[in-house]
Scaffold this motif. Structure first.
Motif, PDB file in Angstrom:
ATOM      1  N   THR A 197       1.035  -1.176  -0.152  1.00  0.00           N
ATOM      2  CA  THR A 197      -0.115  -0.065  -0.014  1.00  0.00           C
ATOM      3  C   THR A 197       0.789   1.307  -0.142  1.00  0.00           C
ATOM      4  O   THR A 197       2.081   1.177  -0.033  1.00  0.00           O
ATOM      5  CB  THR A 197      -0.887  -0.076   1.291  1.00  0.00           C
ATOM      6  OG1 THR A 197      -1.788   1.169   0.974  1.00  0.00           O
ATOM      7  CG2 THR A 197      -0.155  -0.023   2.425  1.00  0.00           C
TER       8      THR A 197
ATOM      9  N   ASN B 295      -5.103   6.669  -2.374  1.00  0.00           N
ATOM     10  CA  ASN B 295      -5.976   5.911  -3.284  1.00  0.00           C
ATOM     11  C   ASN B 295      -6.426   6.491  -4.486  1.00  0.00           C
ATOM     12  O   ASN B 295      -7.674   6.231  -4.831  1.00  0.00           O
ATOM     13  CB  ASN B 295      -7.268   6.390  -2.307  1.00  0.00           C
ATOM     14  CG  ASN B 295      -7.725   7.790  -2.035  1.00  0.00           C
ATOM     15  OD1 ASN B 295      -7.077   8.672  -2.632  1.00  0.00           O
ATOM     16  ND2 ASN B 295      -8.747   7.944  -1.181  1.00  0.00           N
ATOM     17  N   ARG B 296      -5.343   6.931  -4.982  1.00  0.00           N
ATOM     18  CA  ARG B 296      -5.443   7.384  -6.509  1.00  0.00           C
ATOM     19  C   ARG B 296      -4.595   7.223  -7.307  1.00  0.00           C
ATOM     20  O   ARG B 296      -3.247   6.873  -7.112  1.00  0.00           O
ATOM     21  CB  ARG B 296      -5.451   9.228  -6.383  1.00  0.00           C
ATOM     22  CG  ARG B 296      -6.872   9.871  -5.755  1.00  0.00           C
ATOM     23  CD  ARG B 296      -7.821   9.737  -6.539  1.00  0.00           C
ATOM     24  NE  ARG B 296      -9.233   9.965  -5.654  1.00  0.00           N
ATOM     25  CZ  ARG B 296     -10.525   9.868  -6.144  1.00  0.00           C
ATOM     26  NH1 ARG B 296     -10.587   9.681  -7.618  1.00  0.00           N
ATOM     27  NH2 ARG B 296     -11.378   9.848  -5.669  1.00  0.00           N
TER      28      ARG B 296
ATOM     29  N   PRO C 215      -9.740   6.673  -9.124  1.00  0.00           N
ATOM     30  CA  PRO C 215      -9.478   5.803  -7.670  1.00  0.00           C
ATOM     31  C   PRO C 215      -8.565   4.706  -7.948  1.00  0.00           C
ATOM     32  O   PRO C 215      -8.593   4.271  -9.168  1.00  0.00           O
ATOM     33  CB  PRO C 215     -10.975   5.414  -7.410  1.00  0.00           C
ATOM     34  CG  PRO C 215     -11.842   6.302  -8.018  1.00  0.00           C
ATOM     35  CD  PRO C 215     -11.193   6.845  -9.196  1.00  0.00           C
TER      36      PRO C 215
ATOM     37  N   ASP D 152      -8.727   1.700  -7.666  1.00  0.00           N
ATOM     38  CA  ASP D 152      -9.278   0.370  -7.549  1.00  0.00           C
ATOM     39  C   ASP D 152      -9.106  -0.271  -9.144  1.00  0.00           C
ATOM     40  O   ASP D 152      -9.622   0.246  -9.982  1.00  0.00           O
ATOM     41  CB  ASP D 152     -10.950   0.874  -7.708  1.00  0.00           C
ATOM     42  CG  ASP D 152     -11.007   1.429  -6.214  1.00  0.00           C
ATOM     43  OD1 ASP D 152     -10.296   0.981  -5.324  1.00  0.00           O
ATOM     44  OD2 ASP D 152     -12.125   2.236  -6.373  1.00  0.00           O
TER      45      ASP D 152
ATOM     46  N   ARG E  40      -7.543  -2.388  -4.272  1.00  0.00           N
ATOM     47  CA  ARG E  40      -9.026  -1.759  -3.477  1.00  0.00           C
ATOM     48  C   ARG E  40      -8.356  -0.494  -2.759  1.00  0.00           C
ATOM     49  O   ARG E  40      -7.744  -0.552  -1.729  1.00  0.00           O
ATOM     50  CB  ARG E  40      -9.871  -2.649  -2.952  1.00  0.00           C
ATOM     51  CG  ARG E  40     -10.810  -2.014  -2.105  1.00  0.00           C
ATOM     52  CD  ARG E  40     -11.900  -1.371  -2.777  1.00  0.00           C
ATOM     53  NE  ARG E  40     -12.779  -0.404  -2.048  1.00  0.00           N
ATOM     54  CZ  ARG E  40     -12.970   0.752  -1.921  1.00  0.00           C
ATOM     55  NH1 ARG E  40     -12.448   1.592  -3.130  1.00  0.00           N
ATOM     56  NH2 ARG E  40     -13.691   1.527  -1.097  1.00  0.00           N
ATOM     57  N   ASP E  41      -8.749   0.713  -3.181  1.00  0.00           N
ATOM     58  CA  ASP E  41      -8.392   2.021  -2.317  1.00  0.00           C
ATOM     59  C   ASP E  41      -6.945   1.960  -1.999  1.00  0.00           C
ATOM     60  O   ASP E  41      -6.474   2.634  -1.051  1.00  0.00           O
ATOM     61  CB  ASP E  41      -9.383   1.893  -1.087  1.00  0.00           C
ATOM     62  CG  ASP E  41      -9.550   3.133  -0.555  1.00  0.00           C
ATOM     63  OD1 ASP E  41      -9.493   4.227  -1.306  1.00  0.00           O
ATOM     64  OD2 ASP E  41      -9.728   3.609   0.625  1.00  0.00           O
ATOM     65  N   GLY E  42      -6.151   1.756  -3.304  1.00  0.00           N
ATOM     66  CA  GLY E  42      -4.771   1.846  -3.080  1.00  0.00           C
ATOM     67  C   GLY E  42      -3.886   0.542  -2.567  1.00  0.00           C
ATOM     68  O   GLY E  42      -2.836   0.560  -2.392  1.00  0.00           O
TER      69      GLY E  42
END
Length: 481
Positions: A11, A40-41, A432, A434, A457-459
């Motif tokens: 992450t 998260n991008r 996002p 994702d 998912r979300d980074g």
């Protein structure tokens, strides 16, 4: 914390290296790309060059990256206190967001206060309704108007019509339009879908449901509608009293396991008459009207298949049942036995209607009717969350929908559907983080969407091995709903 999903160790800043980026918007493939996410991008998508020292690198050579999948008809938050197993199956199948089709004041309040459950890898709640419109809260036109106003006040993203009449549906629709909140859901048996489209209905779920939409494509439309008029609303209380809301919720959820078990013989004859009098020109005219008024369709073919083949081994012996909570399986099995007791004429009509549903889906797709993919998972017999979206892809392909359109129905089209075009659904900077990494080209065959090498998912990144471990943990302690 999640009982099933271990927090990701990959992450922060992550580079997916040397991958082919698939853009659902224009159907292009761009090989040799590095996709870099931070937080998260997505922060960059550039041609692969010399290796760059990074904290986390996911090797993508020979693979394809697409946006995460959206399920636009789900009931995951029917059990907000026990959603962990459902969310785990969604993650393992690349499902990163959903539209909740059955809300409540309590759910809307939890969202406002930020107290909805969010275990590791949880998908994003992209939209939710308030309470389903039923005879209890929308038994009259005035009641329907009040219900829409209450949901608008409480912050619902849309209003879902469930068990209404033409009068109450249209009253709710007019008020929703006045307030600027969208209304979609089930069309009542006595409503012409053309009237709903002209009135500005947002979405039609399950191709109706029932025979309502198919009557509009019949050369014997009047006869079909006359037979369908025998369809009655379930015996739901129309007067508010202490405990009535909970009673109605219990009745609706019991019916939702498989509504086809309530099909009467007159309704069965209506199916047969509509299917035997299909008029291609009328179908094309209906589709053109839906295009003109941007009347979205969410066919949920997996849902109608599990209803109409309710006791088939394909569903009752599905090996993926091992992920489902025991209570869910008991309800499914009771429903299958009830379906098996339906008269032969009713079962034959329901199963014969499948070909007509595939034909109508293809007619809509060919005409450019806007459509999104959804499953009705969580509470519906035979539908395994996460996996069911891939079942939906299979049925869309069975209807003759091409791989690119299927990919769009779960990526770019949901963004447009929700009024968030340009904010999600593509692999470009600013979107996002994702993502789904695939072993095969999804533009060649929709089956490639199942060949998941990993999910972001979300980074946060989970590899195939980690996703398999998630599935094993769910199977060991079945908890999906």
């Amino acid at each position: 914390m999640s009982r099933y999903v271990e927090p990701s160790s990959v992450t922060g800043r992550v580079r997916v290296r040397d991958v082919t980026v698939v853009d659902p918007l224009d159907g292009t493939r761009t090989p040799g790309q590095d996709v870099v996410v931070e937080g998260n991008r997505i922060v960059s998508v550039t041609a692969t060059g010399a290796p760059v020292p990074e904290p986390h690198v996911v090797e993508g050579r020979g693979r394809f990256v697409v946006p995460g999948f959206m399920d636009m008809h789900m009931h995951a938050l029917n059990t907000p206190e026990d959603v962990d197993g459902t969310y785990a199956l969604m993650l393992a199948n690349g499902v990163v967001g959903f539209r909740q089709m059955s809300g409540s004041r309590a759910l809307l309040k939890s969202r406002r206060e930020g107290t909805l459950p969010r275990p590791a890898g949880a998908p994003a709640l992209r939209a939710t309704a308030g309470d389903l419109l039923t005879p209890l809260n929308a038994g009259t036109a005035d009641g329907a108007v009040r219900a829409v106003r209450e949901q608008h006040r409480d912050g619902a993203d849309f209003v879902k019509a469930g068990l209404t009449t033409r009068e109450t549906f249209l009253a709710a629709l007019r008020e929703a339009n006045r307030l600027g909140i969208r209304l979609g859901g089930h069309l009542p048996a006595d409503l012409d879908p053309r009237e709903a489209a002209r009135g500005g209905v947002w979405s039609i779920e399950h191709l109706g449901p029932g025979v309502t939409v198919f009557a509009a494509a019949s050369s014997r439309e009047g006869e079909v509608r006359a037979r369908n008029a025998t369809r009655k609303l379930p015996p739901i209380p129309r007067v508010r009293m202490p405990g009535a809301d909970k009673l109605v919720l219990k009745l609706v959820r019991r019916m939702a396991v498989n509504p086809a078990t309530l099909t009467s013989e007159p309704e069965a004859h209506a199916y047969e008459l509509a299917d035997g009098s299909y008029d291609q020109q009328k179908a094309e005219e209906l589709a053109a009207l839906f295009v003109e008024h941007t009347t979205w369709q969410c066919p949920t073919l997996i849902r109608v298949h599990t209803q109409q083949f309710g006791d088939s081994a394909e569903h009752t012996e599905d090996p993926r049942r091992r992920y489902m909570a025991p209570g869910e399986l008991r309800a499914w099995d009771r429903s299958a036995k009830k379906f098996a007791r339906l008269p032969g004429v009713t079962r034959n009509a329901l199963q014969g209607h499948w070909a007509a549903q595939l034909r109508m889906t293809k007619a809509f797709a060919d005409a450019g009717v806007p459509m999104v993919a959804g499953t009705d998972a969580c509470g519906a017999a035979g539908i395994i969350p996460g996996f069911s979206l891939h079942d939906e892809f299979d049925h869309l392909a069975e209807a003759g929908i091409d791989p690119l359109t299927i990919l769009r129905m779960t990526t770019t089209e949901p963004a447009r559907f929700l009024g968030q075009e340009g904010a999600s659904g593509r692999v470009v900077p600013g979107m996002p983080a994702d993502l789904v990494l695939l072993d095969e080209d999804p533009l060649e065959d929709h089956v490639a969407l199942r060949r998941i090498a990993g999910v972001m998912r979300d980074g946060s990144w989970w590899s195939r091995a980690e996703l398999d471990a998630v599935l094993e943990r769910v199977a060991a302690r079945p908890g999906a709903h």
